[in-house]
Write a protein that holds these residues in place. Structure first.
Motif, PDB file in Angstrom:
ATOM      1  N   LEU A 540       0.390   1.529   5.665  1.00 51.33           N
ATOM      2  CA  LEU A 540       1.458   1.417   4.680  1.00 51.33           C
ATOM      3  C   LEU A 540       0.959   0.631   3.476  1.00 51.33           C
ATOM      4  O   LEU A 540       0.485  -0.501   3.622  1.00 51.33           O
ATOM      5  CB  LEU A 540       2.656   0.692   5.289  1.00 51.33           C
ATOM      6  N   PRO A 541       1.053   1.172   2.273  1.00 55.18           N
ATOM      7  CA  PRO A 541       0.657   0.404   1.091  1.00 55.18           C
ATOM      8  C   PRO A 541       1.671  -0.707   0.826  1.00 55.18           C
ATOM      9  O   PRO A 541       2.854  -0.576   1.180  1.00 55.18           O
ATOM     10  CB  PRO A 541       0.662   1.452  -0.025  1.00 55.18           C
ATOM     11  N   PRO A 542       1.276  -1.796   0.193  1.00 54.71           N
ATOM     12  CA  PRO A 542       2.216  -2.893  -0.082  1.00 54.71           C
ATOM     13  C   PRO A 542       3.328  -2.482  -1.034  1.00 54.71           C
ATOM     14  O   PRO A 542       4.405  -3.065  -1.029  1.00 54.71           O
ATOM     15  CB  PRO A 542       1.329  -3.987  -0.678  1.00 54.71           C
ATOM     16  N   GLU A 543       3.092  -1.489  -1.872  1.00 53.27           N
ATOM     17  CA  GLU A 543       4.105  -0.986  -2.794  1.00 53.27           C
ATOM     18  C   GLU A 543       4.070   0.538  -2.780  1.00 53.27           C
ATOM     19  O   GLU A 543       3.054   1.140  -2.477  1.00 53.27           O
ATOM     20  CB  GLU A 543       3.849  -1.486  -4.227  1.00 53.27           C
ATOM     21  N   GLY A 544       5.192   1.130  -3.134  1.00 53.42           N
ATOM     22  CA  GLY A 544       5.234   2.580  -3.269  1.00 53.42           C
ATOM     23  C   GLY A 544       5.738   3.283  -2.021  1.00 53.42           C
ATOM     24  O   GLY A 544       5.899   2.685  -0.947  1.00 53.42           O
ATOM     25  N   LEU A 545       5.974   4.576  -2.190  1.00 46.82           N
ATOM     26  CA  LEU A 545       6.531   5.426  -1.137  1.00 46.82           C
ATOM     27  C   LEU A 545       5.435   6.227  -0.439  1.00 46.82           C
ATOM     28  O   LEU A 545       4.496   6.689  -1.083  1.00 46.82           O
ATOM     29  CB  LEU A 545       7.532   6.413  -1.728  1.00 46.82           C
ATOM     30  N   LEU A 546       5.600   6.388   0.870  1.00 45.46           N
ATOM     31  CA  LEU A 546       4.818   7.367   1.625  1.00 45.46           C
ATOM     32  C   LEU A 546       5.767   8.500   1.988  1.00 45.46           C
ATOM     33  O   LEU A 546       6.766   8.289   2.678  1.00 45.46           O
ATOM     34  CB  LEU A 546       4.244   6.747   2.901  1.00 45.46           C
ATOM     35  N   ARG A 596       8.900  -5.196   3.282  1.00 46.60           N
ATOM     36  CA  ARG A 596       9.061  -6.248   2.280  1.00 46.60           C
ATOM     37  C   ARG A 596       9.305  -5.639   0.906  1.00 46.60           C
ATOM     38  O   ARG A 596      10.146  -6.126   0.135  1.00 46.60           O
ATOM     39  CB  ARG A 596       7.824  -7.139   2.276  1.00 46.60           C
ATOM     40  N   ALA A 597       8.588  -4.573   0.586  1.00 49.73           N
ATOM     41  CA  ALA A 597       8.815  -3.896  -0.696  1.00 49.73           C
ATOM     42  C   ALA A 597      10.213  -3.278  -0.740  1.00 49.73           C
ATOM     43  O   ALA A 597      10.882  -3.300  -1.780  1.00 49.73           O
ATOM     44  CB  ALA A 597       7.750  -2.822  -0.907  1.00 49.73           C
ATOM     45  N   LEU A 598      10.669  -2.745   0.387  1.00 57.49           N
ATOM     46  CA  LEU A 598      12.008  -2.157   0.434  1.00 57.49           C
ATOM     47  C   LEU A 598      13.076  -3.235   0.254  1.00 57.49           C
ATOM     48  O   LEU A 598      14.073  -3.025  -0.450  1.00 57.49           O
ATOM     49  CB  LEU A 598      12.199  -1.417   1.755  1.00 57.49           C
ATOM     50  N   ASN A 599      12.891  -4.390   0.894  1.00 64.80           N
ATOM     51  CA  ASN A 599      13.848  -5.481   0.718  1.00 64.80           C
ATOM     52  C   ASN A 599      13.904  -5.945  -0.735  1.00 64.80           C
ATOM     53  O   ASN A 599      14.964  -6.277  -1.264  1.00 64.80           O
ATOM     54  CB  ASN A 599      13.494  -6.649   1.642  1.00 64.80           C
ATOM     55  N   ARG A 600      12.741  -5.963  -1.395  1.00 64.59           N
ATOM     56  CA  ARG A 600      12.738  -6.332  -2.817  1.00 64.59           C
ATOM     57  C   ARG A 600      13.476  -5.286  -3.649  1.00 64.59           C
ATOM     58  O   ARG A 600      14.198  -5.616  -4.588  1.00 64.59           O
ATOM     59  CB  ARG A 600      11.289  -6.485  -3.312  1.00 64.59           C
ATOM     60  N   LEU A 601      13.281  -4.014  -3.294  1.00 60.19           N
ATOM     61  CA  LEU A 601      13.998  -2.946  -3.992  1.00 60.19           C
ATOM     62  C   LEU A 601      15.508  -3.111  -3.822  1.00 60.19           C
ATOM     63  O   LEU A 601      16.285  -2.887  -4.758  1.00 60.19           O
ATOM     64  CB  LEU A 601      13.542  -1.582  -3.458  1.00 60.19           C
TER      65      LEU A 601
END
Length: 786
Positions: A540-546, A596-601
């Motif tokens: 999983l990348p730290p940012e962005g969508l898979l 974590r990126a999703l929570n920030r979003l």
């Protein structure tokens, strides 16, 4: 009866074995067509009639909480015909004698009167009565799964409080024709059920007096659902709306429509293959028959029969054979269609289900079959018509054979009978090709039928075992601090726990839009990592969508492209998020982000609403008992139960379909080899009788005749494996849906089984012809007909 009609009857009787073989192949194609189109009609007509009678809604929306007065504003929206507000919540159900927690979907219904939309069909008992908050009506599949009848009781955890509910009725609903629980792929009547309770009872239990959290809307005829959905979303946004959707995205109807699409694909592929082979067979038989009856055609024309009369005579032969096959196909297709409809009746819960193929189904099957048969023999009939009488009455000029080339090579390593076989094949390459082609198609269809079990096994292994390592998945009532997993990890039998965040969202890329969900996972997730079906865990990348490849295809995006993510819960943020990568999966259209990126979003602290658990099997019972009492848990999903149900469902349906197609393919293999051998005997009877008079044994002449067919069959076997691979690839491509992508996986044993069955059919047909060869009347055959 005219002389030509008498000849037609005699020809049919003389060729009865070949007529039966060709008719069986035509019948197989017609049966598949009638079965597919009939079942397709049954599903469509049943769904349309049931939806209309039960007033199935057109638009649906879920929200947190809205005051009941908003219903009037929804009803005032342009295009809206009727509105039904209600309460819908998940709860854990404890069934006596069943160890695992059961997921219940609690849905409110009026205590007085019927709902204006999504009306229930009562199958037993009665509806809930006013002033009795613990009465419930349960879905029929759930009742059958646990043997529930009116008067039985069950225990439910409703908003954190244990309640004992009394079953007073059993019903069906148009919303739950295909009733599946959260995160499930198949209906599981023992682990998921729908429970309808009085509106007042659920409002009191969930503190929703004078409010609702679910709404259904029916539209005026011709009203565009997109406009109503946009206005409804705007109206409910401040009340925690998670995005309205129309009937096409309603989960039960979506599964049903996907099945209808797959049936339509089935009806467009397999019958074409069977009828194409039938056209080849009728062409082969008629061409050889006309060659054998060359002198008879000349005599008919000499006695004054016109070209049209002779042509019509041979066309009648084809029409009669096709008619026999069509009649056989109507019978088989009707019977198979009822069996298939019975299978669908097990999966899709309708109050009625009928199989009544319309006259159009039989008309289409008849026209297609007659057309295929006549198209396949048009050239042969034209040859009979165009043959001048004087030329027809002369024996055909003998072929010119020269020593050398292939003959010289063949003389060295082989004995005389084998040389005769090889020369016969070399001299008639087109005829030999037809025989090998028919055998290849039989093998190909068998490979295609049996390939489904290989594909399903591969899907299960890939999706449930390679991509998932958790034993239990918990759904939480509300998003909790990600620290909740530490508390869950302390439950008895839990060896490991990992959080996940499941968020409904609308993904947009240019004009394309998809209502889907984003799953947030830890970057080091071990229990449910992002797994590429091609055989690797995707970091999983730290940012962005898979995105899975199917979702990326639907949005027409690739790595590096921006996707607009509109979250449909909480603060409903909208952000542009880059596509960090794509991966292949066979089931669903998932999208992943680092949690974590999703929570920030989402602009919220670290939270989770799903927990994946690895569990000690010896302590499962203790864990289940604890989970039934936890108010924060709304759903419990077991991986082994999902695998078991997937296999059970596929085994019930696929084994029957595989049996049908295997039987049809065997008919095809028998029809091809029997016709090839029987026509060869008719053509070479004089030659074989001469060889017997010259001293060859019955075994030797059998070897000459049957060895040719055997060699052509052996040539067709590997070609058939290639044909099967190609057809399986075509079907896999045509059957691709948003829910499933069938992998093109064929085990070597599947090729072996298809070859073995085809060889068995070939041996049986050869044995029947061998009996006729043994009874060959040498005197009658050697008489000069002229």
């Amino acid at each position: 009866m005219t002389a030509l009609n008498k000849k037609l009857v005699r020809d049919l009787w003389r060729l009865r074995g070949q007529v039966a073989a060709i008719a069986s192949v035509i019948g197989a194609g017609v049966a598949v067509l009638v079965m597919s189109l009939g079942a397709l009609e049954a599903l469509r007509e049943t769904a349309d009639a049931y939806y209309e009678r039960s007033r199935f809604a057109d638009v649906f929306a879920t929200l947190k909480r809205a005051p009941e007065r908003q219903a009037r504003r929804i009803a005032a929206l342009p295009g809206v015909q009727a509105v039904e507000t209600r309460i819908s919540k998940l709860a854990l159900i404890d069934i006596e004698g069943f160890e695992e927690p059961v997921i219940g979907r609690l849905v409110s219904i009026p205590e007085r009167g019927e709902p204006s939309l999504n009306r229930l069909t009562l199958r037993a008992g009665r509806f809930v009565a006013p002033g009795r908050p613990d009465e419930a009506v349960v879905s029929e599949a759930f009742a059958e799964g646990h043997g529930l009848v009116p008067g039985d009781r069950l225990r439910a955890i409703v908003n954190g409080h244990a309640r004992t509910l009394e079953v007073v009725g059993i019903a069906l609903s148009p919303e739950f024709v295909y009733a599946i629980g959260p995160g499930a792929l198949m209906p599981d009547e023992r682990r998921f059920g729908v429970i309808w309770m009085g509106r007042e009872a659920l409002a009191a239990a969930f503190d929703l007096d004078g409010a609702f959290n679910d709404v259904s809307v029916s539209l005026l005829r011709g009203a565009p659902p997109e406009a109503v959905i946009a206005r409804l979303d705007a109206l409910l946004a401040s009340y925690g709306g998670v995005g309205a959707y129309d009937r096409s995205d309603q989960i039960s109807n979506w599964f049903l429509m996907s099945e209808i699409d797959q049936l339509a694909n089935l009806a467009s592929i397999l019958p074409v293959i069977f009828l194409a082979v039938a056209a080849f067979l009728t062409n082969m038989v008629l061409n050889r028959l006309i060659a054998i009856e060359r002198s008879e055609i000349g005599l008919l024309k000499a006695f004054g029969y016109s070209n049209a009369a002779v042509g019509w005579h041979y066309a009648q032969l084809v029409i009669v054979i096709a008619a026999i096959g069509i009649a056989l196909g109507f019978g088989l297709g009707g019977w198979f269609g009822r069996v298939v409809t019975g299978i669908y009746a097990e999966f899709y819960r309708f109050p009625f289900f009928f199989f009544r193929p319309s006259p159009a189904v039989f008309a289409v099957a008849s026209v297609v079959s007659f057309g295929a048969a006549l198209a396949g023999t048009a050239r042969a009939v034209r040859r009979a018509v165009e043959m001048p009488p004087a030329e027809a009455m002369r024996p055909p000029a003998p072929a010119l054979y020269a020593r050398g080339g292939l003959s010289a090579v063949l003389e060295r390593p082989f004995d005389q009978p084998t040389r005769m076989i090889l020369r016969q094949i070399a001299r008639w390459p087109a005829r030999s090709f037809v025989t090998s082609f028919g055998v290849a198609m039989a093998v190909g269809l068998l490979v295609t039928a049996f390939q489904w079990t290989d594909a399903i096994d591969h899907m299960v292994e890939n999706f449930f075992f390679q991509a998932q390592h958790q034993d239990v998945t918990l759904g939480l009532v509300e998003p909790q601090s990600s620290e909740i997993t530490r508390e869950i990890a302390r439950l008895p039998g839990v060896l490991a726990a990992e959080p996940a965040r499941f968020v409904p969202a609308r993904l947009r890329a240019g004009p394309r839009s998809r209502r889907d969900a984003i799953t947030g996972l830890r970057g080091d997730a071990r229990l449910q990592p992002v797994y590429d079906a091609r055989g690797a865990v995707v970091p999983l990348p730290p940012e962005g969508l898979l995105l899975c490849t199917k979702l990326a295809e639907l949005l027409a995006v690739g790595p590096g492209d921006l996707v607009t993510v509109e979250v449909l819960e909480g603060r409903r943020p909208t952000r542009e998020v880059p596509v960090a990568g794509v991966f292949e999966t066979y089931i669903g259209t998932p999208a992943y982000m680092d949690i974590r990126a999703l929570n920030r979003l989402l602009r919220e602290r670290p939270t989770a609403n799903v927990a994946h658990l690895q569990v000690d099997a010896a302590r499962e019972a203790q864990l289940f008992a604890e989970l039934k009492e936890l108010p924060v848990v709304s759903a419990v999903m077991l991986r082994r139960a999902a695998v078991q149900k997937f296999h059970e469902t596929m085994a019930e349906s696929m084994l029957i379909f595989i049996g049908f197609f295997a039987a049809f393919s065997c008919m095809l293999a028998f029809g091809v080899t029997y016709n090839a051998t029987r026509v060869a005997l008719s053509e070479r009877a004089r030659e074989l009788a001469t060889l017997r008079v010259l001293g060859l044994s019955r075994l030797e002449i059998s070897y000459i005749l049957l060895g040719e067919v055997a060699l052509l069959a052996l040539i067709g076997l590997p070609a058939g494996c290639a044909v099967g691979f190609a057809i399986a690839g075509l079907i896999a491509e045509r059957f691709e849906t948003e829910l499933y992508r069938v992998p093109l996986v064929i085990d070597p044993s599947t090729f072996g089984l298809a070859v073995a069955i085809t060889l068995a059919a070939t041996v049986i047909s050869a044995a029947l012809v061998r009996r006729r060869l043994d009874r060959l009347d040498l005197i009658a055959v050697l008489k000069t007909r002229e």
